[in-house]
Design a protein around this motif. Structure first.
Motif, mmCIF file in Angstrom:
data_model
loop_
_atom_site.group_PDB
_atom_site.id
_atom_site.type_symbol
_atom_site.label_atom_id
_atom_site.label_comp_id
_atom_site.label_asym_id
_atom_site.label_seq_id
_atom_site.Cartn_x
_atom_site.Cartn_y
_atom_site.Cartn_z
ATOM 1 N N GLU A 151 9.772 6.453 -4.909
ATOM 2 C CA GLU A 151 10.812 7.479 -4.278
ATOM 3 C C GLU A 151 11.550 7.514 -3.454
ATOM 4 O O GLU A 151 11.840 6.455 -1.797
ATOM 5 C CB GLU A 151 9.551 8.160 -3.354
ATOM 6 C CG GLU A 151 8.137 9.342 -4.197
ATOM 7 C CD GLU A 151 8.563 9.435 -4.814
ATOM 8 O OE1 GLU A 151 9.559 10.757 -5.006
ATOM 9 O OE2 GLU A 151 8.473 10.513 -5.950
ATOM 10 N N TYR B 287 2.679 3.702 -10.802
ATOM 11 C CA TYR B 287 2.947 3.597 -8.964
ATOM 12 C C TYR B 287 4.490 3.796 -9.923
ATOM 13 O O TYR B 287 4.819 4.244 -10.627
ATOM 14 C CB TYR B 287 2.828 2.144 -8.480
ATOM 15 C CG TYR B 287 3.397 1.544 -8.962
ATOM 16 C CD1 TYR B 287 4.562 0.774 -9.421
ATOM 17 C CD2 TYR B 287 2.291 0.885 -9.571
ATOM 18 C CE1 TYR B 287 5.083 -0.240 -9.936
ATOM 19 C CE2 TYR B 287 2.969 -1.112 -10.823
ATOM 20 C CZ TYR B 287 4.065 -1.252 -10.882
ATOM 21 O OH TYR B 287 4.403 -2.391 -11.251
ATOM 22 N N ARG C 169 13.634 9.112 -8.375
ATOM 23 C CA ARG C 169 12.634 8.134 -8.538
ATOM 24 C C ARG C 169 12.449 7.069 -9.961
ATOM 25 O O ARG C 169 12.409 6.867 -10.515
ATOM 26 C CB ARG C 169 11.143 9.009 -8.485
ATOM 27 C CG ARG C 169 10.962 9.624 -8.893
ATOM 28 C CD ARG C 169 9.451 10.348 -9.367
ATOM 29 N NE ARG C 169 9.488 11.305 -8.371
ATOM 30 C CZ ARG C 169 9.618 12.385 -7.921
ATOM 31 N NH1 ARG C 169 10.077 13.481 -9.666
ATOM 32 N NH2 ARG C 169 9.298 13.258 -7.111
ATOM 33 N N GLN D 31 0.391 -1.376 0.424
ATOM 34 C CA GLN D 31 -0.058 -0.192 0.315
ATOM 35 C C GLN D 31 0.450 1.268 0.059
ATOM 36 O O GLN D 31 2.043 1.303 0.469
ATOM 37 C CB GLN D 31 -0.824 0.167 0.994
ATOM 38 C CG GLN D 31 -1.827 -1.122 1.295
ATOM 39 C CD GLN D 31 -2.486 -1.233 2.740
ATOM 40 O OE1 GLN D 31 -2.414 0.104 3.350
ATOM 41 N NE2 GLN D 31 -3.881 -2.491 3.080
ATOM 42 N N GLN D 32 0.461 2.448 0.042
ATOM 43 C CA GLN D 32 0.525 3.646 -0.133
ATOM 44 C C GLN D 32 1.398 3.936 0.755
ATOM 45 O O GLN D 32 1.323 3.402 2.255
ATOM 46 C CB GLN D 32 0.363 4.501 -0.610
ATOM 47 C CG GLN D 32 -0.024 6.423 -0.529
ATOM 48 C CD GLN D 32 -0.459 7.668 -0.902
ATOM 49 O OE1 GLN D 32 -1.466 6.726 -1.328
ATOM 50 N NE2 GLN D 32 -0.129 8.712 -0.202
ATOM 51 N N GLY D 33 2.751 4.120 0.967
ATOM 52 C CA GLY D 33 3.904 4.506 2.591
ATOM 53 C C GLY D 33 4.637 2.892 2.585
ATOM 54 O O GLY D 33 5.820 3.199 3.486
ATOM 55 N N THR E 221 10.322 4.181 -1.151
ATOM 56 C CA THR E 221 9.198 4.516 -1.178
ATOM 57 C C THR E 221 7.630 4.193 -1.642
ATOM 58 O O THR E 221 8.219 5.196 -3.146
ATOM 59 C CB THR E 221 8.275 5.293 0.079
ATOM 60 O OG1 THR E 221 9.486 5.644 1.288
ATOM 61 C CG2 THR E 221 7.273 5.052 0.541
ATOM 62 N N TYR F 228 4.426 5.132 -3.815
ATOM 63 C CA TYR F 228 2.989 5.362 -3.766
ATOM 64 C C TYR F 228 2.489 5.269 -5.284
ATOM 65 O O TYR F 228 3.194 5.204 -6.631
ATOM 66 C CB TYR F 228 3.484 7.105 -3.914
ATOM 67 C CG TYR F 228 4.096 7.535 -2.377
ATOM 68 C CD1 TYR F 228 3.651 7.656 -1.079
ATOM 69 C CD2 TYR F 228 5.907 7.468 -2.485
ATOM 70 C CE1 TYR F 228 3.658 8.420 -0.473
ATOM 71 C CE2 TYR F 228 5.288 8.706 -1.625
ATOM 72 C CZ TYR F 228 5.347 8.322 -0.339
ATOM 73 O OH TYR F 228 6.164 8.320 0.630
#
Length: 256
Positions: free
Chosen positions: A199, A196, A206, A155-157, A178, A180
């Motif tokens: 980062e 997606y 990225r 998931q995000q993060g 990470t 996102y």
């Protein structure tokens, strides 16, 4: 009245319409209706039937139009033999499908062959674009679903790390990042798409990945973006929109 007067009198014929064959009229009307329904059915079937699978030659044709800003185009035909690098190891392992065909440079499992090209975008990003061909639509859907199914597990993060193999099977640490999601606004009939980004810390830039599934193909747009500002995916989407246009126009022309 004499006999001669009778012989000279003109004959008078009486005309009347023939009796209408109502059964024949009904049969003819039914045949007309059936012909109209059949023509409409053929038109609907032609519009809704699955498009023909892509051939390697069609993918090569599509990529011929994917020229860089200087008008050049380095298109390569690819297969499993062009991806000899040992795989990276990702942590969490559930995130592996998100990056094994890009960051890890692994040949997508089950793919037959494909085409690729690349760009350097004004020194701010390097862009790889490749489309791989599967035996059929079902196999391509399964390959795409493998990535889609990994997203909820990362998931995000989510912090993702990866390591690379070296001589004597040593593992050298590599910098991860990470995860996102990248929101997409795709045109109608633009295939299945997912994007997606990873980062990375500091000034490492990225990784951005944009997938497209269309018929028996899956396309990967893979960017190494050097920027540190908030990411804008406009250029990503424009490139994928252009690829969709190229592919669908060729597919439409191939319909019998």
């Amino acid at each position: 009245m004499t006999t001669s007067e009778v012989e000279e009198s003109p004959d008078v014929m009486a005309f009347a319409p023939r009796p209408v064959n109502r059964r024949l009229v009904k049969v003819l009307a039914l045949l007309v209706v059936l012909a109209v329904v059949a023509a409409a059915g053929v038109a609907v079937w032609h519009r809704l039937r699955p498009p023909p699978d892509f051939t390697l030659e069609q993918l090569q044709e599509a990529y011929t139009g994917m020229a860089r800003s200087d008008g050049t185009n380095d298109v390569s035909t690819i297969d499993a033999s062009k991806f000899p690098d040992p795989p990276l190891t990702f942590t969490p392992a559930a995130c592996t499908p998100l990056f094994d065909s890009t960051v890890s440079n692994q040949w997508p499992a089950g793919a037959l062959d494909g085409v690729s090209t690349y760009w350097l975008n004004d020194g701010t990003a390097s862009i790889s674009l490749f489309t791989v061909r599967y035996p059929d639509d079902e196999a391509a859907s399964a390959a795409y679903a493998r990535v889609v199914d990994a997203m909820p597990k990362c998931q995000q993060g989510t912090d993702i790390t990866f390591t690379a193999s070296a001589a004597l099977d040593r593992r050298l640490p590599e910098s991860g990042g990470t995860l996102y999601p990248v929101p997409l606004v795709t045109p109608k009939d633009a295939g299945d798409q997912l994007a997606y980004r990873l980062e990375r810390a500091g000034s490492q830039g990225r990784y951005v990945v944009h997938l497209l599934r269309l018929s028996n193909t899956v396309s990967w747009q893979y960017r190494y973006d050097f920027g540190t500002a908030t990411y804008d995916n406009t250029a990503d989407q424009q490139l994928m929109d252009g690829l969709v246009t190229q592919l669908t126009s060729i597919q439409t022309a191939a319909r019998p």
